[in-house]
Design a protein around this motif. Structure first.
Motif, PDB file in Angstrom:
ATOM      1  N   TYR A 160     -16.140  90.250  76.106  1.00 54.73           N
ATOM      2  CA  TYR A 160     -16.222  89.683  74.998  1.00 54.73           C
ATOM      3  C   TYR A 160     -15.745  87.523  75.086  1.00 54.73           C
ATOM      4  O   TYR A 160     -15.823  87.691  76.320  1.00 54.73           O
TER       5      TYR A 160
ATOM      6  N   GLU B  54     -13.442  83.633  71.588  1.00 52.45           N
ATOM      7  CA  GLU B  54     -13.562  83.174  70.163  1.00 52.45           C
ATOM      8  C   GLU B  54     -13.520  85.003  69.484  1.00 52.45           C
ATOM      9  O   GLU B  54     -12.868  84.925  68.665  1.00 52.45           O
ATOM     10  N   GLN B  55     -14.410  85.802  70.264  1.00 48.35           N
ATOM     11  CA  GLN B  55     -14.461  87.475  70.354  1.00 48.35           C
ATOM     12  C   GLN B  55     -12.851  88.175  69.941  1.00 48.35           C
ATOM     13  O   GLN B  55     -11.816  88.681  70.078  1.00 48.35           O
TER      14      GLN B  55
ATOM     15  N   ALA C  14      -9.778  86.022  71.008  1.00 47.43           N
ATOM     16  CA  ALA C  14      -9.184  85.519  70.136  1.00 47.43           C
ATOM     17  C   ALA C  14      -8.865  85.914  68.279  1.00 47.43           C
ATOM     18  O   ALA C  14      -7.897  86.552  68.008  1.00 47.43           O
ATOM     19  N   LYS C  15     -10.053  85.916  67.865  1.00 47.71           N
ATOM     20  CA  LYS C  15     -10.287  87.359  67.150  1.00 47.71           C
ATOM     21  C   LYS C  15      -9.252  88.416  66.659  1.00 47.71           C
ATOM     22  O   LYS C  15      -8.379  89.296  66.203  1.00 47.71           O
TER      23      LYS C  15
ATOM     24  N   GLU D 296      -6.002  88.293  66.994  1.00 45.45           N
ATOM     25  CA  GLU D 296      -5.226  87.387  65.632  1.00 45.45           C
ATOM     26  C   GLU D 296      -5.726  88.701  64.058  1.00 45.45           C
ATOM     27  O   GLU D 296      -4.482  89.019  63.018  1.00 45.45           O
ATOM     28  N   SER D 297      -6.253  89.878  64.598  1.00 48.73           N
ATOM     29  CA  SER D 297      -6.107  90.877  63.928  1.00 48.73           C
ATOM     30  C   SER D 297      -5.438  91.926  63.792  1.00 48.73           C
ATOM     31  O   SER D 297      -4.897  92.789  63.161  1.00 48.73           O
TER      32      SER D 297
ATOM     33  N   ARG E 113      -1.063  85.270  66.628  1.00 42.64           N
ATOM     34  CA  ARG E 113      -0.910  83.616  66.347  1.00 42.64           C
ATOM     35  C   ARG E 113      -1.869  82.873  67.675  1.00 42.64           C
ATOM     36  O   ARG E 113      -1.072  82.756  67.984  1.00 42.64           O
ATOM     37  N   THR E 114      -2.898  82.933  68.345  1.00 37.87           N
ATOM     38  CA  THR E 114      -3.503  82.067  68.862  1.00 37.87           C
ATOM     39  C   THR E 114      -2.933  80.900  69.038  1.00 37.87           C
ATOM     40  O   THR E 114      -2.679  79.884  68.406  1.00 37.87           O
TER      41      THR E 114
END
Length: 215
Positions: free
Chosen positions: A167, A170-171, A173-174, A177-178, A182-183
């Protein structure tokens, strides 16, 4: 240099320490990951009375840095690790270790104030579902911290091609978030350690903190 067979065996042990080498592997992981574990614990800022879950504690040697008045639960997929931690910390108050399946969490909704996990992200079988499970067990506004080695480093580690999902920051964190996280912060730094293959390496480590949806 380790053979491909040895690299595969090492990768499997790092995912789930087992057999006669389990304790040796766990001790090695504790030493190798001391800095990233310490950073993850600092990121959740444990307070007296907190209900804290750790996913994948291994031998759990680091829990001595947590307040004894915090309520700690360690969940691991390795029976050997659960047994070792239970034996080592049998007299520590407010401390429980349980066996998990790596797919679901055997806890009630909103059971924890804070969750942290170091170097387990790569092994989540259904990452989105597992992130959602973590969110379920956190109180609204609860804090999650993941410590992991990002793809930029993982792609150069020989054993990490066997059973590891890589990972980027960014991956990761995404992914969270899914699951309605909340980051809050993504902190990446570099360290030099003696690696699991017995060779000194320089690697990046990432501490990702996120809050569960407080609505």
């Amino acid at each position: 240099m380790l053979s491909e067979t040895q690299l595969k065996e090492l990768a499997a042990q790092l995912q789930k320490p087992n057999g006669e080498n389990a304790i040796e592997v766990a001790n090695g992981m504790q030493a190798t990951n001391a800095n990233i574990i310490a950073r993850a614990i600092a990121a959740i800022n444990p307070q007296p009375g907190d209900q804290i879950l750790e996913i994948g504690p291994g031998n759990a040697g680091h829990i001595t840095t947590l307040p004894q008045t915090a309520h700690y639960t360690g969940l691991d997929i390795s029976p050997e690790m659960v047994a070792l931690a239970q034996q080592t910390f049998s007299s520590r108050p407010n401390t429980v270790f349980e066996l998990g399946n790596g797919t679901t969490l055997p806890f009630a909704n909103g059971a924890f104030d804070k969750v942290f996990s170091v170097n387990t992200l790569y092994f989540w079988k259904d990452p989105a579902a597992y992130a959602t499970e973590i969110a379920r067990t956190l109180k609204p506004g609860g804090l999650l911290c993941l410590g992991f080695i990002p793809q930029s480093t993982m792609q150069h580690i020989p054993f990490a091609k066997y059973g590891f999902t890589h990972y980027s920051q960014e991956q990761a964190a995404k992914l969270l978030e899914s699951a309605s996280f909340r980051t809050e912060a993504i902190d990446t730094t570099t360290e030099t350690i003696m690696g699991n293959a017995g060779k000194e390496i320089t690697r990046e480590i990432t501490i990702l903190t996120a809050k569960s949806d407080s609505r």
